[in-house]
Design a protein around this motif. Structure first.
Motif, PDB file in Angstrom:
ATOM      1  N   SER A 664      19.444  21.041   2.275  1.00 25.53           N
ATOM      2  CA  SER A 664      19.950  22.080   3.190  1.00 25.53           C
ATOM      3  C   SER A 664      19.070  22.149   4.432  1.00 25.53           C
ATOM      4  CB  SER A 664      19.978  23.466   2.523  1.00 25.53           C
ATOM      5  OG  SER A 664      20.375  24.442   3.456  1.00 25.53           O
ATOM      6  N   PHE A 665      19.744  22.121   5.588  1.00 29.11           N
ATOM      7  CA  PHE A 665      19.033  22.238   6.858  1.00 29.11           C
ATOM      8  C   PHE A 665      19.494  23.484   7.627  1.00 29.11           C
ATOM      9  CE2 PHE A 665      18.743  17.741   5.879  1.00 29.11           C
ATOM     10  CZ  PHE A 665      17.409  17.483   6.128  1.00 29.11           C
ATOM     11  N   VAL A 666      20.076  24.453   6.922  1.00 31.44           N
ATOM     12  CA  VAL A 666      20.539  25.688   7.566  1.00 31.44           C
ATOM     13  C   VAL A 666      19.326  26.458   8.092  1.00 31.44           C
ATOM     14  CG1 VAL A 666      21.754  27.887   7.246  1.00 31.44           C
ATOM     15  CG2 VAL A 666      22.587  25.791   6.131  1.00 31.44           C
ATOM     16  N   GLY A 667      19.416  26.888   9.348  1.00 29.50           N
ATOM     17  CA  GLY A 667      18.334  27.626   9.988  1.00 29.50           C
ATOM     18  C   GLY A 667      17.342  26.730  10.680  1.00 29.50           C
ATOM     19  N   LYS A 668      17.493  25.416  10.535  1.00 26.90           N
ATOM     20  CA  LYS A 668      16.566  24.510  11.186  1.00 26.90           C
ATOM     21  C   LYS A 668      17.207  23.944  12.452  1.00 26.90           C
ATOM     22  CE  LYS A 668      14.272  23.177   6.920  1.00 26.90           C
ATOM     23  NZ  LYS A 668      13.855  22.047   6.045  1.00 26.90           N
ATOM     24  N   ALA A 670      18.871  21.578  15.014  1.00 33.40           N
ATOM     25  CA  ALA A 670      19.934  20.582  14.784  1.00 33.40           C
ATOM     26  C   ALA A 670      19.421  19.155  14.930  1.00 33.40           C
ATOM     27  CB  ALA A 670      21.096  20.848  15.740  1.00 33.40           C
ATOM     28  N   LYS A 671      18.582  18.944  15.932  1.00 33.43           N
ATOM     29  CA  LYS A 671      18.113  17.573  16.157  1.00 33.43           C
ATOM     30  C   LYS A 671      17.284  17.076  14.981  1.00 33.43           C
ATOM     31  CE  LYS A 671      18.214  17.611  21.194  1.00 33.43           C
ATOM     32  NZ  LYS A 671      17.431  17.443  22.432  1.00 33.43           N
ATOM     33  N   GLU A 672      16.425  17.925  14.457  1.00 35.67           N
ATOM     34  CA  GLU A 672      15.611  17.530  13.310  1.00 35.67           C
ATOM     35  C   GLU A 672      16.495  17.271  12.091  1.00 35.67           C
ATOM     36  OE1 GLU A 672      12.121  19.369  10.390  1.00 35.67           O
ATOM     37  OE2 GLU A 672      12.814  20.511  12.135  1.00 35.67           O
ATOM     38  N   ALA A 673      17.509  18.155  11.895  1.00 38.04           N
ATOM     39  CA  ALA A 673      18.399  17.993  10.752  1.00 38.04           C
ATOM     40  C   ALA A 673      19.184  16.680  10.854  1.00 38.04           C
ATOM     41  CB  ALA A 673      19.358  19.190  10.676  1.00 38.04           C
ATOM     42  N   GLU A 674      19.654  16.396  12.048  1.00 44.75           N
ATOM     43  CA  GLU A 674      20.428  15.145  12.238  1.00 44.75           C
ATOM     44  C   GLU A 674      19.561  13.926  11.968  1.00 44.75           C
ATOM     45  OE1 GLU A 674      23.089  12.886  15.662  1.00 44.75           O
ATOM     46  OE2 GLU A 674      22.182  14.845  16.091  1.00 44.75           O
ATOM     47  N   ARG A 675      18.285  13.978  12.445  1.00 45.75           N
ATOM     48  CA  ARG A 675      17.390  12.845  12.238  1.00 45.75           C
ATOM     49  C   ARG A 675      17.115  12.611  10.760  1.00 45.75           C
ATOM     50  NH1 ARG A 675      13.878  14.437  15.444  1.00 45.75           N
ATOM     51  NH2 ARG A 675      12.468  15.505  13.968  1.00 45.75           N
ATOM     52  N   GLU A 676      16.865  13.673   9.999  1.00 48.14           N
ATOM     53  CA  GLU A 676      16.542  13.523   8.590  1.00 48.14           C
ATOM     54  C   GLU A 676      17.756  13.067   7.784  1.00 48.14           C
ATOM     55  OE1 GLU A 676      13.632  13.666   7.181  1.00 48.14           O
ATOM     56  OE2 GLU A 676      12.703  14.059   9.128  1.00 48.14           O
ATOM     57  N   ARG A 698      23.658  26.657  11.852  1.00 50.20           N
ATOM     58  CA  ARG A 698      24.195  27.889  11.279  1.00 50.20           C
ATOM     59  C   ARG A 698      24.784  27.616   9.905  1.00 50.20           C
ATOM     60  NH1 ARG A 698      26.135  32.747  13.439  1.00 50.20           N
ATOM     61  NH2 ARG A 698      26.591  34.129  11.709  1.00 50.20           N
ATOM     62  N   PHE A 699      25.460  26.425   9.727  1.00 52.40           N
ATOM     63  CA  PHE A 699      25.985  26.061   8.402  1.00 52.40           C
ATOM     64  C   PHE A 699      26.070  24.530   8.344  1.00 52.40           C
ATOM     65  CE2 PHE A 699      29.749  26.240  11.069  1.00 52.40           C
ATOM     66  CZ  PHE A 699      30.436  25.111  10.682  1.00 52.40           C
ATOM     67  N   LEU A 715      27.411  19.551  10.582  1.00 53.08           N
ATOM     68  CA  LEU A 715      26.455  20.613  10.935  1.00 53.08           C
ATOM     69  C   LEU A 715      27.101  21.533  11.967  1.00 53.08           C
ATOM     70  CD1 LEU A 715      23.149  18.533  11.337  1.00 53.08           C
ATOM     71  CD2 LEU A 715      23.914  19.819   9.344  1.00 53.08           C
ATOM     72  N   GLY A 716      27.065  22.891  11.688  1.00 53.71           N
ATOM     73  CA  GLY A 716      27.510  23.871  12.666  1.00 53.71           C
ATOM     74  C   GLY A 716      26.315  24.400  13.416  1.00 53.71           C
ATOM     75  N   VAL A 717      26.252  24.229  14.744  1.00 54.74           N
ATOM     76  CA  VAL A 717      25.076  24.546  15.551  1.00 54.74           C
ATOM     77  C   VAL A 717      25.429  25.665  16.536  1.00 54.74           C
ATOM     78  CG1 VAL A 717      23.357  23.641  17.135  1.00 54.74           C
ATOM     79  CG2 VAL A 717      24.296  22.175  15.332  1.00 54.74           C
TER      80      VAL A 717
END
Length: 718
Positions: A664-668, A670-676, A698-699, A715-717
């Protein structure tokens, strides 16, 4: 002769003497030009060496010695060498110019020639070659292209300028010639001598008679190999009905062992002319199956057939390649050769006074022999009766008269004693009685040697008759006979091949005559060549003195490549020497292209490989692949190339993409979440909410569960 395209030397003056008019031909060592000798105002053939040879001082020095040796040879059937020299980088030979064409042109135009024409054309070639051999020269490149036929009918052997004198030959002693006519000893690197030229003449005569060369191949080395390892077949295989003497002549010349060939051109010329003289008109005029037809003017004129001493002539119209006009001009004729070996009457040590022998006849043949004047023995005499020549009959009668006179002299010299001395009447009666006895003895001797068993008689021709017929003919003539069986390739079994002494010989009638009766051709069983390597089969055929026929190749799954699978005729078949044997040779298993089954479902891939004749093997280990679905082939070994039937192809099966836990990358951000997520092997889809101003997730969907690698994570940003 054909004029070639322009050349830098054309219209130039060589050595301030030879004006080059045009190019005639180009060969492996030189180019030949038609030139004019400005000093003597005559046309000559100028042979200019190629530059790589002209730059070799050792070769030029040897060429100068050879040119001098060739120039010393002056013969009407050899192209003369007139001059030799160098002009800068131009090294040249000057030779007699022959305007006309070559024997190659005749063969190309006519194909197979009749026996009469072939022997007539090759006679001057052999005569010229014999003169060269006597002078110590070897040609080394006898072929139809080097036999020049002038427009006026002269026939000459050319290209002696590059021959090497025997007395000055190098240690190698070889000059490689055209491979189709190359003798075996030159192929294996041995010394060449006069017998090497004889081999080439035999190959050329075979080609003239059959219209084709005895050996052919895709490459020159294959032809050279056959010269060394194969036997030249008899020409009669291609020309049925060809005289056996011609077969023997060709195979004598082309023996692989030089010691079994004629020693030089002169020895061959003697036998050649002997054969030409003794063949019948039918044998000389035999047309090969593919022949165009006999050339006009070469048929025997009346009184000039075989067995006579008349010369054989050929006009230029008989061998010209150009079409004959309606009224052709009168052509000069040239004597191509007459009988070079007159028959000789020799004294015999036996009771018969004369025995006729031919000085050229060296084989144990049953041929017709001739008297010194050329008349065959047994031919009709001047009085129309058949019998020995008149001079032999006179000699025999003179011997009888001499024997009778000697008997009378011995009787007259015998001392006698009177019954009653002093009685002249009784002494006279005694002398009369002695003279009567002497006369009776002389008359008996005259009858015995003139009309009785001791009289001379000419052996009649008996060939191709039955034994009964031949014996009856001999009995009618007062002869005695015996028989012996011999093998013969041409005469049917049970018929007479000939006699010993031969037909035409004059013998005393009490002397026995042996009749040679044919048992037919001598046959030999063919060896079994099956399952043997091709080279071993060729060696075995040579050892059996059989010829190698066509070779066919085929694929076979069980027989190794290069192995003989079949032969025709079959093994054990009894055939004549020199019979061609065809072979079928294995090429090994047939190669099968490997089909590409990658990406196919396992069962379909297995069926495809089995249908191609290959063996599919499924690897025990399966692998994940994000692009290949589970149960499909992900890899194969080999992937391409060829295999033989039953070859194995290993298949690797895919387990499909592997499952990966989505964090889960909610609250993080977006760029970091996409990279991981991308590091974990997922594809990422970003959906901005209200423009995604803050860049915070956001979700996400999916989240906190395992999904296949490569799945899309949304990812909802905001």
């Amino acid at each position: 002769m054909q004029e070639y395209a322009s050349d830098p030397l054309v219209d130039t003056l060589v050595d301030d003497r030879y004006r080059i008019q045009s190019k005639l031909a180009r060969g492996g060592m030189s180019t030949v030009y038609l030139a004019t000798d400005m000093r003597l105002e005559r046309d000559v053939a100028l042979k200019v060496l190629h530059p790589h040879l002209a730059d070799d001082p050792q070769f030029l020095d040897r060429l100068g010695r050879e040119a001098k040796a060739a120039a010393r040879l002056s013969h009407p059937h050899v192209v003369g060498v007139l001059d030799q020299g160098e002009d800068g980088r131009v090294a040249y030979l000057v030779m007699e110019y022959i305007k006309g064409h070559t024997l190659r042109d005749v063969i190309d135009e006519r194909g197979a020639l009749s026996t009469r024409l072939a022997l007539a054309l090759i006679d001057p070639v052999v005569e010229g070659l014999g003169a060269a051999h006597s002078a110590g020269l070897i040609h080394r490149d006898i072929k139809p292209e080097n036999v020049l036929i002038a427009d006026d009918g002269r026939i000459k052997l050319g290209d002696f300028g590059l021959a090497r004198a025997v007395s000055t030959s190098t240690s190698t002693g070889s000059l490689i010639g055209t491979v189709a006519y190359l003798c075996p000893e030159l192929v294996v690197g041995n010394l060449a001598d006069a017998r090497s030229d004889i081999y080439s003449v035999g190959i050329m005569l075979y080609e003239m008679i059959t219209g084709q060369q005895p050996f052919d191949g895709e490459t020159p080395i294959r032809v050279a190999y056959q010269h060394v390892n194969s036997t030249v077949p008899a020409p009669s295989i291609l020309v049925p009905g060809l005289a056996s003497e011609v077969d023997e002549l060709v195979q004598w010349c082309t023996s692989k062992d030089p010691d079994r060939r004629p020693v030089d051109g002169s020895a061959l010329l003697h036998e050649l002319r002997h054969i030409r003289t003794n063949l019948s008109d039918a044998e000389l005029d035999l047309q090969p199956p593919a022949a165009v037809g006999s050339l006009p003017g070469l048929a025997s004129a009346p009184g000039q057939g075989a067995g006579r001493q008349g010369p054989v002539t050929a006009s230029t119209s008989q061998i010209s390649r150009a079409p004959r006009p309606t009224n052709p001009p009168q052509a000069h004729t040239e004597m191509l050769g007459a009988l070079a070996h007159p028959t000789e009457v020799l004294r015999s040590g036996r009771s018969n006074p004369t025995t006729v022998m031919s000085t050229a006849q060296q084989r144990p043949a049953y041929g017709q022999l001739s008297a010194p004047d050329g008349t065959p023995f047994g031919a009709a005499g001047e009085d129309g009766t058949e019998g020995p020549p008149a001079d032999l009959s006179k000699r025999a009668q003179r011997k009888v008269d001499r024997d009778a006179e000697k008997a009378r002299q011995r009787a007259a010299a015998t001392p006698t004693r009177s019954l009653r001395e002093g009685n002249p009447r009784r002494r006279g009666l005694l002398w009369i009685l002695l003279l009567v006895i002497a006369a009776l003895l002389a008359a008996g001797a005259g009858w015995f040697f003139g009309l009785g068993p001791g009289s001379p008689g000419t052996i009649p021709p008996l060939a191709n008759r039955t034994v009964a017929e031949a014996q009856e003919i001999l009995r009618t003539g007062g002869f005695q006979s015996t028989t012996k069986d011999v093998f013969d390739d041409d005469v049917s079994p049970g018929l007479v091949v000939g006699s010993d002494p031969a037909a035409g010989e004059v013998i005393r009638k009490f002397q026995p005559i042996s009749l040679a009766v044919s048992k037919g051709p001598q046959l030999f069983p063919l060896p079994d060549l099956g399952a043997k390597p091709l080279e071993d089969a060729k060696t075995e055929l040579n050892g059996a003195e059989m010829a190698l026929g066509p070779i066919a190749e085929t694929y076979d799954e069980a027989v190794p490549a290069g192995t003989v699978m079949a032969q025709d005729p079959a093994s054990g078949t009894e055939v004549r020497r020199g019979t061609p044997v065809s072979l079928t040779v294995s090429k090994g298993p047939q190669p099968i292209p490997v089909p590409d089954v990658r990406g196919q479902e396992q069962s379909a891939a297995v069926k495809a490989l089995e249908a191609a004749g290959l063996k599919p093997v499924v690897a025990a280990e399966t692998v994940h692949d994000r692009k290949v679905p589970q149960g499909a082939v992900i890899a194969q070994d080999p992937a391409t190339g060829n295999l033989t039937r039953g070859g194995a192809v290993t298949l690797t099966i895919s387990k499909g993409p592997k499952l990966v836990e989505v964090p889960s990358f909610v609250g993080k951000q977006a760029k970091e979440a996409e990279r991981e997520l991308r590091k974990l092997g997922f594809d990422v889809k970003v959906e901005n909410i209200a423009g995604g101003f803050f860049g915070t997730v956001r979700f996400q969907d999916p989240v906190d569960k395992a999904v296949p690698e490569g799945s899309v994570v949304t990812l909802g940003v905001v």
